[in-house]
Design an enzyme around this catalytic site. Structure first.
Site, PDB file in Angstrom:
ATOM      1  N   ASP A 143       0.856  -1.189   0.000  1.00  0.00           N
ATOM      2  CA  ASP A 143       0.000   0.000   0.000  1.00  0.00           C
ATOM      3  C   ASP A 143       0.890   1.236   0.000  1.00  0.00           C
ATOM      4  O   ASP A 143       1.984   1.222   0.565  1.00  0.00           O
ATOM      5  CB  ASP A 143      -0.906   0.022   1.231  1.00  0.00           C
ATOM      6  CG  ASP A 143      -1.951  -1.082   1.216  1.00  0.00           C
ATOM      7  OD1 ASP A 143      -2.474  -1.372   0.134  1.00  0.00           O
ATOM      8  OD2 ASP A 143      -2.240  -1.649   2.280  1.00  0.00           O
ATOM      9  N   ASP A 177      -7.107  -1.291  -4.409  1.00  0.00           N
ATOM     10  CA  ASP A 177      -8.131  -0.869  -3.438  1.00  0.00           C
ATOM     11  C   ASP A 177      -9.043   0.209  -4.026  1.00  0.00           C
ATOM     12  O   ASP A 177     -10.252   0.206  -3.794  1.00  0.00           O
ATOM     13  CB  ASP A 177      -7.468  -0.330  -2.162  1.00  0.00           C
ATOM     14  CG  ASP A 177      -6.635  -1.381  -1.443  1.00  0.00           C
ATOM     15  OD1 ASP A 177      -6.952  -2.576  -1.555  1.00  0.00           O
ATOM     16  OD2 ASP A 177      -5.662  -0.992  -0.769  1.00  0.00           O
TER      17      ASP A 177
END
Length: 198
Positions: A143, A177
Protein backbone atom coordinates in the site's frame (compact mmCIF):
# COMPACT_ATOMS: atom_id res chain seq x y z
CA UNK A 1 -20.01 -3.58 -23.10
CA UNK A 2 -18.29 -6.59 -24.65
CA UNK A 3 -16.33 -9.13 -22.64
CA UNK A 4 -13.20 -8.14 -24.58
CA UNK A 5 -13.52 -4.51 -23.44
CA UNK A 6 -14.25 -5.58 -19.87
CA UNK A 7 -11.12 -7.77 -19.82
CA UNK A 8 -9.09 -4.91 -21.33
CA UNK A 9 -10.22 -2.67 -18.45
CA UNK A 10 -9.18 -5.38 -15.96
CA UNK A 11 -5.75 -5.78 -17.61
CA UNK A 12 -5.05 -2.01 -17.68
CA UNK A 13 -5.91 -1.65 -13.97
CA UNK A 14 -3.79 -4.71 -13.12
CA UNK A 15 -0.80 -3.29 -15.01
CA UNK A 16 -1.05 0.12 -13.30
CA UNK A 17 -1.51 -1.57 -9.91
CA UNK A 18 1.45 -3.94 -10.25
CA UNK A 19 3.81 -1.37 -11.81
CA UNK A 20 3.09 1.08 -8.98
CA UNK A 21 3.55 -1.62 -6.31
CA UNK A 22 6.78 -2.98 -7.78
CA UNK A 23 8.15 0.56 -8.14
CA UNK A 24 7.39 1.41 -4.51
CA UNK A 25 8.62 -1.97 -3.25
CA UNK A 26 11.96 -1.63 -5.07
CA UNK A 27 12.52 2.07 -4.27
CA UNK A 28 11.19 2.57 -0.73
CA UNK A 29 11.67 0.89 2.61
CA UNK A 30 8.81 0.30 5.08
CA UNK A 31 7.34 3.59 6.39
CA UNK A 32 9.41 5.73 4.02
CA UNK A 33 7.33 8.70 2.94
CA UNK A 34 7.53 11.26 0.14
CA UNK A 35 5.40 14.41 0.19
CA UNK A 36 3.67 15.11 -3.12
CA UNK A 37 1.51 17.76 -1.46
CA UNK A 38 0.87 18.42 2.23
CA UNK A 39 -2.40 16.47 1.89
CA UNK A 40 -1.06 13.70 -0.40
CA UNK A 41 1.92 11.49 0.33
CA UNK A 42 3.46 8.28 -0.96
CA UNK A 43 3.86 6.29 2.25
CA UNK A 44 4.99 2.67 1.88
CA UNK A 45 3.45 0.06 4.16
CA UNK A 46 2.62 -3.62 3.76
CA UNK A 47 -0.75 -5.02 4.75
CA UNK A 48 -0.77 -8.54 6.13
CA UNK A 49 -4.50 -9.01 6.12
CA UNK A 50 -7.84 -7.76 4.86
CA UNK A 51 -9.13 -4.21 4.51
CA UNK A 52 -8.03 -1.80 7.25
CA UNK A 53 -5.26 -4.23 8.26
CA UNK A 54 -7.59 -6.83 9.80
CA UNK A 55 -6.09 -10.31 10.08
CA UNK A 56 -7.28 -13.86 10.71
CA UNK A 57 -5.38 -15.07 13.80
CA UNK A 58 -3.29 -18.26 13.86
CA UNK A 59 -0.52 -19.83 11.77
CA UNK A 60 -2.87 -20.58 8.89
CA UNK A 61 -4.86 -17.33 8.99
CA UNK A 62 -2.96 -15.72 6.11
CA UNK A 63 -3.25 -18.91 3.99
CA UNK A 64 -7.01 -19.12 4.66
CA UNK A 65 -7.42 -15.45 3.69
CA UNK A 66 -5.46 -15.89 0.45
CA UNK A 67 -7.37 -19.05 -0.54
CA UNK A 68 -10.67 -17.30 0.24
CA UNK A 69 -9.64 -14.39 -2.01
CA UNK A 70 -8.82 -16.79 -4.86
CA UNK A 71 -12.23 -18.51 -4.57
CA UNK A 72 -13.92 -15.08 -4.46
CA UNK A 73 -12.08 -14.01 -7.64
CA UNK A 74 -13.44 -17.01 -9.53
CA UNK A 75 -16.93 -16.03 -8.36
CA UNK A 76 -16.44 -12.41 -9.45
CA UNK A 77 -15.01 -13.53 -12.82
CA UNK A 78 -18.08 -15.70 -13.39
CA UNK A 79 -20.32 -12.73 -12.41
CA UNK A 80 -18.57 -10.57 -15.02
CA UNK A 81 -18.91 -13.22 -17.73
CA UNK A 82 -22.57 -13.81 -16.86
CA UNK A 83 -23.35 -10.06 -16.80
CA UNK A 84 -21.88 -9.58 -20.27
CA UNK A 85 -23.58 -12.71 -21.64
CA UNK A 86 -26.96 -11.54 -20.36
CA UNK A 87 -26.32 -8.00 -21.69
CA UNK A 88 -26.72 -6.34 -18.30
CA UNK A 89 -26.15 -2.62 -17.79
CA UNK A 90 -22.69 -1.18 -18.50
CA UNK A 91 -22.81 0.24 -14.96
CA UNK A 92 -22.88 -3.32 -13.60
CA UNK A 93 -20.26 -4.66 -16.04
CA UNK A 94 -17.80 -1.83 -15.36
CA UNK A 95 -18.33 -2.11 -11.59
CA UNK A 96 -17.73 -5.88 -11.59
CA UNK A 97 -14.67 -5.48 -13.86
CA UNK A 98 -13.21 -2.92 -11.42
CA UNK A 99 -13.85 -5.19 -8.43
CA UNK A 100 -12.30 -8.15 -10.28
CA UNK A 101 -9.19 -6.16 -11.24
CA UNK A 102 -8.70 -4.95 -7.68
CA UNK A 103 -9.19 -8.39 -6.18
CA UNK A 104 -6.72 -10.00 -8.61
CA UNK A 105 -4.21 -7.18 -8.01
CA UNK A 106 -4.13 -7.82 -4.27
CA UNK A 107 -4.08 -11.60 -4.74
CA UNK A 108 -0.92 -11.30 -6.85
CA UNK A 109 0.79 -9.67 -3.85
CA UNK A 110 -0.50 -12.34 -1.45
CA UNK A 111 0.46 -15.30 -3.62
CA UNK A 112 3.75 -14.19 -5.21
CA UNK A 113 5.41 -11.30 -3.33
CA UNK A 114 6.57 -13.47 -0.43
CA UNK A 115 8.78 -15.49 -2.79
CA UNK A 116 9.67 -12.63 -5.18
CA UNK A 117 11.12 -10.04 -2.77
CA UNK A 118 13.29 -9.86 0.31
CA UNK A 119 11.93 -7.76 3.18
CA UNK A 120 11.65 -3.97 3.12
CA UNK A 121 12.54 -3.18 6.74
CA UNK A 122 15.39 -0.62 6.87
CA UNK A 123 16.27 -1.46 3.26
CA UNK A 124 14.93 -1.32 -0.28
CA UNK A 125 13.68 -4.75 -1.40
CA UNK A 126 15.26 -6.64 -4.27
CA UNK A 127 13.04 -8.33 -6.85
CA UNK A 128 13.73 -12.07 -7.31
CA UNK A 129 15.87 -12.01 -4.17
CA UNK A 130 18.01 -14.99 -3.14
CA UNK A 131 16.47 -14.88 0.34
CA UNK A 132 12.79 -13.90 0.00
CA UNK A 133 10.89 -12.68 3.05
CA UNK A 134 8.12 -15.30 2.91
CA UNK A 135 6.70 -18.25 1.04
CA UNK A 136 3.96 -18.97 -1.50
CA UNK A 137 0.52 -17.62 -0.44
CA UNK A 138 2.05 -15.68 2.48
CA UNK A 139 2.98 -12.42 0.73
CA UNK A 140 2.01 -9.00 2.04
CA UNK A 141 -0.03 -6.48 0.08
CA UNK A 142 1.82 -3.26 -0.85
CA UNK A 143 0.00 0.00 0.00
CA UNK A 144 1.25 3.50 -0.72
CA UNK A 145 -1.36 6.24 -1.24
CA UNK A 146 -1.92 8.39 1.85
CA UNK A 147 -4.24 11.42 1.94
CA UNK A 148 -4.12 13.02 5.41
CA UNK A 149 -6.45 15.83 4.33
CA UNK A 150 -6.62 17.30 7.85
CA UNK A 151 -4.54 16.56 10.91
CA UNK A 152 -4.73 18.18 14.32
CA UNK A 153 -6.28 18.16 17.77
CA UNK A 154 -10.07 18.05 18.02
CA UNK A 155 -11.86 20.71 20.10
CA UNK A 156 -12.02 19.86 23.80
CA UNK A 157 -15.79 20.35 23.90
CA UNK A 158 -16.37 17.27 21.69
CA UNK A 159 -17.58 14.27 23.70
CA UNK A 160 -15.28 11.18 23.82
CA UNK A 161 -12.73 12.46 21.23
CA UNK A 162 -12.34 16.04 22.52
CA UNK A 163 -8.72 17.22 22.73
CA UNK A 164 -7.37 14.09 21.02
CA UNK A 165 -5.16 14.08 17.94
CA UNK A 166 -7.11 13.16 14.79
CA UNK A 167 -6.24 12.57 11.13
CA UNK A 168 -8.86 12.73 8.39
CA UNK A 169 -8.36 10.52 6.18
CA UNK A 170 -5.75 8.12 7.61
CA UNK A 171 -6.15 5.02 5.40
CA UNK A 172 -3.21 3.97 3.22
CA UNK A 173 -4.20 2.10 0.07
CA UNK A 174 -3.20 1.07 -3.47
CA UNK A 175 -4.58 1.12 -7.03
CA UNK A 176 -6.33 -2.26 -6.52
CA UNK A 177 -8.13 -0.87 -3.44
CA UNK A 178 -9.24 2.18 -5.44
CA UNK A 179 -10.63 -0.11 -8.17
CA UNK A 180 -12.59 -2.21 -5.65
CA UNK A 181 -13.94 0.86 -3.82
CA UNK A 182 -14.93 2.54 -7.10
CA UNK A 183 -16.70 -0.63 -8.29
CA UNK A 184 -18.61 -0.96 -5.02
CA UNK A 185 -19.39 2.78 -5.12
CA UNK A 186 -20.87 2.45 -8.61
CA UNK A 187 -23.09 -0.43 -7.42
CA UNK A 188 -24.31 1.66 -4.48
CA UNK A 189 -24.75 5.06 -6.16
CA UNK A 190 -26.09 3.74 -9.48
CA UNK A 191 -27.92 0.78 -7.98
CA UNK A 192 -31.06 1.09 -10.11
CA UNK A 193 -29.09 1.57 -13.34
CA UNK A 194 -26.68 -1.27 -12.49
CA UNK A 195 -29.30 -3.86 -11.54
CA UNK A 196 -32.30 -2.65 -13.50
CA UNK A 197 -33.11 -4.36 -16.78
CA UNK A 198 -32.26 -2.55 -20.01
Amino acid sequence: MSLKKAYLLVIIILLVDQISKIYVKTNFFINEEVYVFEWFRIHFIENEGMAWGAVIPGDYGKLILTLFRIVAVFGIAWWLWDSVKKKHSNFLIIAVALILAGAVGNIIDSVFYGVMFNDSYHQVATMFADEPYGKWFYGEVVDMFYFPIWEGNLPTWLPIWGGKHFTFFNAIFNVADVAISTGVGILIVFNKKAFGSK
